[in-house]
Design a protein around this motif. Structure first.
Motif, mmCIF file in Angstrom:
data_model
loop_
_atom_site.group_PDB
_atom_site.id
_atom_site.type_symbol
_atom_site.label_atom_id
_atom_site.label_comp_id
_atom_site.label_asym_id
_atom_site.label_seq_id
_atom_site.Cartn_x
_atom_site.Cartn_y
_atom_site.Cartn_z
ATOM 1 N N ILE A 288 0.831 -1.206 0.000
ATOM 2 C CA ILE A 288 0.000 0.000 0.000
ATOM 3 C C ILE A 288 0.862 1.250 0.000
ATOM 4 O O ILE A 288 0.643 2.186 -0.774
ATOM 5 C CB ILE A 288 -0.956 -0.013 1.208
ATOM 6 C CG1 ILE A 288 -2.005 -1.124 1.028
ATOM 7 C CG2 ILE A 288 -1.637 1.337 1.384
ATOM 8 C CD1 ILE A 288 -2.904 -1.331 2.231
ATOM 9 N N TYR A 316 -9.106 -4.653 5.483
ATOM 10 C CA TYR A 316 -9.391 -3.619 4.484
ATOM 11 C C TYR A 316 -10.355 -4.139 3.424
ATOM 12 O O TYR A 316 -10.455 -5.344 3.159
ATOM 13 C CB TYR A 316 -8.094 -3.138 3.813
ATOM 14 C CG TYR A 316 -7.352 -4.194 3.021
ATOM 15 C CD1 TYR A 316 -7.521 -4.313 1.641
ATOM 16 C CD2 TYR A 316 -6.474 -5.082 3.650
ATOM 17 C CE1 TYR A 316 -6.847 -5.286 0.906
ATOM 18 C CE2 TYR A 316 -5.788 -6.050 2.926
ATOM 19 C CZ TYR A 316 -5.980 -6.140 1.556
ATOM 20 O OH TYR A 316 -5.315 -7.110 0.839
ATOM 21 N N LEU A 318 -11.281 -3.640 -0.704
ATOM 22 C CA LEU A 318 -10.512 -3.351 -1.917
ATOM 23 C C LEU A 318 -11.457 -3.081 -3.077
ATOM 24 O O LEU A 318 -12.461 -3.777 -3.251
ATOM 25 C CB LEU A 318 -9.607 -4.544 -2.249
ATOM 26 C CG LEU A 318 -8.782 -4.459 -3.544
ATOM 27 C CD1 LEU A 318 -7.746 -3.352 -3.458
ATOM 28 C CD2 LEU A 318 -8.108 -5.805 -3.826
ATOM 29 N N VAL A 320 -10.844 -2.163 -7.367
ATOM 30 C CA VAL A 320 -9.875 -1.982 -8.441
ATOM 31 C C VAL A 320 -10.612 -1.434 -9.651
ATOM 32 O O VAL A 320 -11.370 -2.149 -10.307
ATOM 33 C CB VAL A 320 -9.169 -3.315 -8.787
ATOM 34 C CG1 VAL A 320 -8.166 -3.117 -9.910
ATOM 35 C CG2 VAL A 320 -8.480 -3.879 -7.542
ATOM 36 N N VAL A 350 -8.925 0.464 0.379
ATOM 37 C CA VAL A 350 -7.838 0.542 -0.605
ATOM 38 C C VAL A 350 -8.453 0.597 -1.997
ATOM 39 O O VAL A 350 -9.197 -0.316 -2.388
ATOM 40 C CB VAL A 350 -6.893 -0.675 -0.480
ATOM 41 C CG1 VAL A 350 -5.787 -0.595 -1.528
ATOM 42 C CG2 VAL A 350 -6.293 -0.739 0.920
ATOM 43 N N LEU A 389 -3.094 -8.222 -2.756
ATOM 44 C CA LEU A 389 -4.169 -7.385 -2.223
ATOM 45 C C LEU A 389 -5.523 -8.066 -2.378
ATOM 46 O O LEU A 389 -6.363 -8.016 -1.466
ATOM 47 C CB LEU A 389 -4.180 -6.032 -2.939
ATOM 48 C CG LEU A 389 -2.965 -5.116 -2.717
ATOM 49 C CD1 LEU A 389 -3.115 -3.833 -3.530
ATOM 50 C CD2 LEU A 389 -2.787 -4.788 -1.235
ATOM 51 N N TYR A 390 -5.752 -8.697 -3.519
ATOM 52 C CA TYR A 390 -7.002 -9.431 -3.722
ATOM 53 C C TYR A 390 -7.170 -10.528 -2.671
ATOM 54 O O TYR A 390 -8.241 -10.697 -2.084
ATOM 55 C CB TYR A 390 -7.019 -10.084 -5.109
ATOM 56 C CG TYR A 390 -7.389 -9.207 -6.272
ATOM 57 C CD1 TYR A 390 -8.500 -8.363 -6.230
ATOM 58 C CD2 TYR A 390 -6.657 -9.262 -7.457
ATOM 59 C CE1 TYR A 390 -8.854 -7.588 -7.323
ATOM 60 C CE2 TYR A 390 -7.009 -8.487 -8.571
ATOM 61 C CZ TYR A 390 -8.112 -7.656 -8.488
ATOM 62 O OH TYR A 390 -8.457 -6.903 -9.581
ATOM 63 N N ALA A 393 -7.731 -9.035 1.088
ATOM 64 C CA ALA A 393 -8.812 -8.094 1.361
ATOM 65 C C ALA A 393 -9.950 -8.822 2.076
ATOM 66 O O ALA A 393 -10.250 -9.987 1.776
ATOM 67 C CB ALA A 393 -9.319 -7.487 0.062
ATOM 68 N N THR A 396 -13.357 -7.845 -1.832
ATOM 69 C CA THR A 396 -13.156 -6.998 -3.004
ATOM 70 C C THR A 396 -14.532 -6.596 -3.500
ATOM 71 O O THR A 396 -15.381 -7.453 -3.760
ATOM 72 C CB THR A 396 -12.405 -7.744 -4.117
ATOM 73 O OG1 THR A 396 -11.061 -8.007 -3.675
ATOM 74 C CG2 THR A 396 -12.344 -6.911 -5.392
#
Length: 494
Positions: A288, A316, A318, A320, A350, A389-390, A393, A396
Motif C-alpha cells: 500500500i 481492508y 478493496l 480496483v 484501498v 491485495l485481492y 482483502a 473486493t
C-alpha cells in the motif's frame, strides 16, 4: 488462417481492454493453423511508414541499413514527445489531419490505404515492453516478439473525428485498409475503417455504454457519436461481433438487431498472473505504501496507521477500477464510512486505479480521509502485488452501475479473494454464484452485506464464495477461452 489484430489499446493502458488485447494476441499466436499479425496504430499520433509490402507480404529485396533506420523512425514516432524543430511540428500537424482526409478521399475512388510492414527482429525490446510486458509473463517473450506487424499510419482518433464530421452530411466515411492476404481483421472496438474484399472484419465488442449510459463517459456527445457511427459502418459492411458477455451482446442487439446471426459471446480471459495466492498478509501495508498515487490529493493518503494492524493483519476493503462516475466509488465510500464509525474502527479502504474523468465530487469526498488516514489511493500496482491485495482483502467490492465484463471480480476469485458486486446483469452473467450481490443504489444495503460477510457468523459463506470463485474463474482461463475463438474464426472464414 491469417489474422490481423488491432494492437492500439496495448500501447496505452494496463488493464481492461489493453490487457485483453495482449492476452488475445498471445492466445491467437498459439492456436494451431492461425498466424497472427499485429496492427500498429496510435490513438493520436501519426506513425512513420514501415517497409513496403507486396500482396500483403513484406518485400524481401531490401537494403538492411536503410530498413533498420526506417523501422527505428517508426519506433520514435510511436512515442509521445516534442517535435525536434518548428518544421517537424508543422509537418506533424499537417499530416495529422491531411493524411486521414487523403485516405478517405482515395477510398471514394476505389483505392486502399496501404499497411506497411514492421519487422520486430531488431526491435524486440520495444515490442515486448511497449506492447506486452504489462500483462504477460516473461516466458511469453519469444512467442509474442517473433511475429510480424503492420502499420496504419493515421491516428485512430482522427479517423473517428472525420467519420463523425462526415456523418453530418448523411453517411460516415472511413478509409478502406489494404488488408490483402489477411483472412480476418479483429478490431478491439468499433473500428473507424473498412477492410478489403476477401477479409472478414470481427469487432471485439466490449460494451454499449457510450450509447446506453452516455452520461457516464468522457466527452459524452462526441464519444456517443463516434461509437455509433463506426458501429453502424462496421455492421453495414458485414462485420461479425465477438461480445465479451451475454449482457453486452443483448445491448448490441438492442441497437443493431440485424447482426444477431453475426454475433456471439466469447468472454474475456484472465491474465496468467492471477493464481491462488499463498503469501502471508504481512506485506500488505508495504505494498500500500509503495504504490501510493503521489499525484492524487494528499499524496494518495497517509501511511497505514499502526493501530489498524491487528494481530499482524490489516483489515481492508478493496476496489480496483478507474476513478470515474460509472464505477460508483461514492456508494462504497458511504458504506465504508458507516462501518468504520459503527462497527469496524480499524477497517481501511484501498482503491487501485488511475484518476479518470468527472471525478471532482469523488475526490472532494476522498480528501478528508486521505489526509486523516484509512483511505488509500494506489496506481501502477504490478500483478504480483495486486494478487496479494485481492487475496487478503476482507472483501473486493465491484459496485459499478454498468460494465461490459469487469475483470476485477474474476481476478480476485482467481487469487482466492472474496467478491461483493452490484446486482447488474453483467455481474450475474460473469460472476454467477461466486459473488455476494447488493443494489448499486443502496449504500446501506452494501454496508449491511459487508458487515455480515466480515462477522464470525459469515465465515461459512465466505468459504462457499471462495469455492464457487475457483470454479467460476476457471471459465476465463486462456485454455478454456481460446478454443471458442478458434471455432468462431473458422465459422467466420467459412
Amino acid at each position: 488462417m491469417k489474422v490481423l489484430l488491432e494492437m492500439r489499446p496495448a500501447l496505452d493502458g494496463h488493464s481492461g481492454i489493453p490487457q485483453e488485447t495482449r492476452l488475445l494476441y498471445r492466445g491467437l499466436a498459439g492456436l494451431p493453423g492461425v498466424e497472427v499479425v499485429g496492427l500498429l496504430q496510435s490513438g493520436n499520433l501519426v506513425i512513420e511508414s514501415g517497409l513496403p509490402t507486396r500482396r500483403g507480404a513484406p518485400d524481401p529485396a531490401r537494403d538492411a541499413s536503410r530498413d533498420i533506420d526506417r523501422l527505428s523512425a517508426v519506433v520514435v514516432s510511436l512515442q509521445q514527445g516534442p517535435a525536434s524543430h518548428r518544421f517537424e511540428h508543422l509537418r506533424r500537424r499537417l499530416l495529422q489531419l491531411g493524411g486521414p482526409m487523403a485516405a478517405i478521399a482515395a477510398s471514394l475512388v476505389g483505392r486502399h490505404e496501404p499497411l506497411t510492414a514492421f519487422d520486430p527482429t531488431h526491435f524486440k525490446d520495444f515490442v515486448w515492453r511497449g506492447l506486452f510486458a504489462k500483462s504477460l509473463p516473461a516466458e511469453d517473450f519469444e512467442a509474442v516478439t517473433a511475429g510480424q506487424f503492420r502499420i496504419m499510419r493515421w491516428p485512430w482518433s482522427a479517423l473517428n473525428a472525420l467519420g463523425v464530421a462526415s456523418s453530418w452530411f448523411g453517411r460516415a466515411m472511413y478509409p478502406r485498409l489494404d488488408t490483402a492476404g489477411m483472412d480476418v481483421m479483429i478490431a478491439e472496438t468499433p473500428y473507424p475503417g473498412r477492410v478489403r474484399r476477401g477479409t472478414r472484419l470481427v469487432v471485439r465488442y466490449h460494451d454499449a455504454i457510450p450509447l446506453t449510459m452516455p452520461h457516464t463517459v468522457k466527452d459524452r456527445g462526441y464519444h456517443r457519436s463516434m461509437h455509433l457511427q463506426a458501429l453502424r459502418r462496421n455492421a453495414a459492411d458485414g462485420a461479425w461481433f465477438a461480445c465479451v458477455s451475454d449482457a453486452t451482446r443483448s445491448d448490441l442487439l438492442s441497437v443493431l438487431p440485424e447482426v444477431e446471426k453475426r454475433s456471439v459471446t466469447i468472454p474475456n480471459m484472465v491474465s496468467h498472473h492471477f493464481v491462488p495466492e499463498t503469501e502471508s498478509a504481512a506485506r500488505v501495508p508495504e505494498v500500500i505504501w509503495s504504490r501510493k498515487n503521489r499525484r492524487a490529493p494528499h499524496g494518495g493518503g497517509a501511511p497505514v496507521a499502526p493501530q489498524d494492524i491487528v494481530n499482524g493483519r490489516l483489515n481492508y476493503l478493496l476496489m480496483v477500477s478507474t476513478i470515474e462516475p460509472r464505477k460508483n466509488h461514492l456508494a462504497l465510500l458511504d458504506a465504508w464510512e458507516h462501518l468504520r464509525t459503527q462497527d469496524h474502527p480499524h477497517l481501511n479502504l484501498v482503491l487501485v486505479g488511475g484518476i479518470g474523468w468527472d471525478n471532482d465530487a469523488i475526490l472532494r469526498r476522498f480528501s478528508p480521509w486521505l489526509e486523516r488516514g484509512g483511505l488509500h489511493l494506489l496506481e501502477g500496482v504490478p500483478a504480483d502485488d495486486l494478487r496479494l491485495l485481492y487475496r487478503h482483502a476482507s472483501v473486493t467490492v465491484a459496485p459499478s452501475f454498468g460494465e461490459g465484463f469487469d475483470f476485477a471480480g474474476v481476478e480476485a476469485m482467481r487469487s482466492r479473494g472474496v467478491v461483493a458486486a452490484s446486482d447488474i446483469r453483467v455481474h450475474r452473467d460473469v460472476y454467477a454464484d461466486a459473488a455476494a450481490y447488493f443494489s448499486p443504489y443502496a449504500p446501506q444495503e452494501l454496508a449491511q452485506l459487508l458487515r455480515e460477510l466480515m462477522a464470525d457468523e459469515g465465515r461459512p459463506r465466505i468459504e462457499a464464495l471462495r469455492r464457487s470463485g475457483d470454479e467460476v474463474a476457471a471459465r476465463y482461463l486462456p485454455e478454456r477461452v481460446m478454443p471458442q475463438w478458434g471455432e468462431f474464426l473458422r465459422r467466420v472464414v467459412s
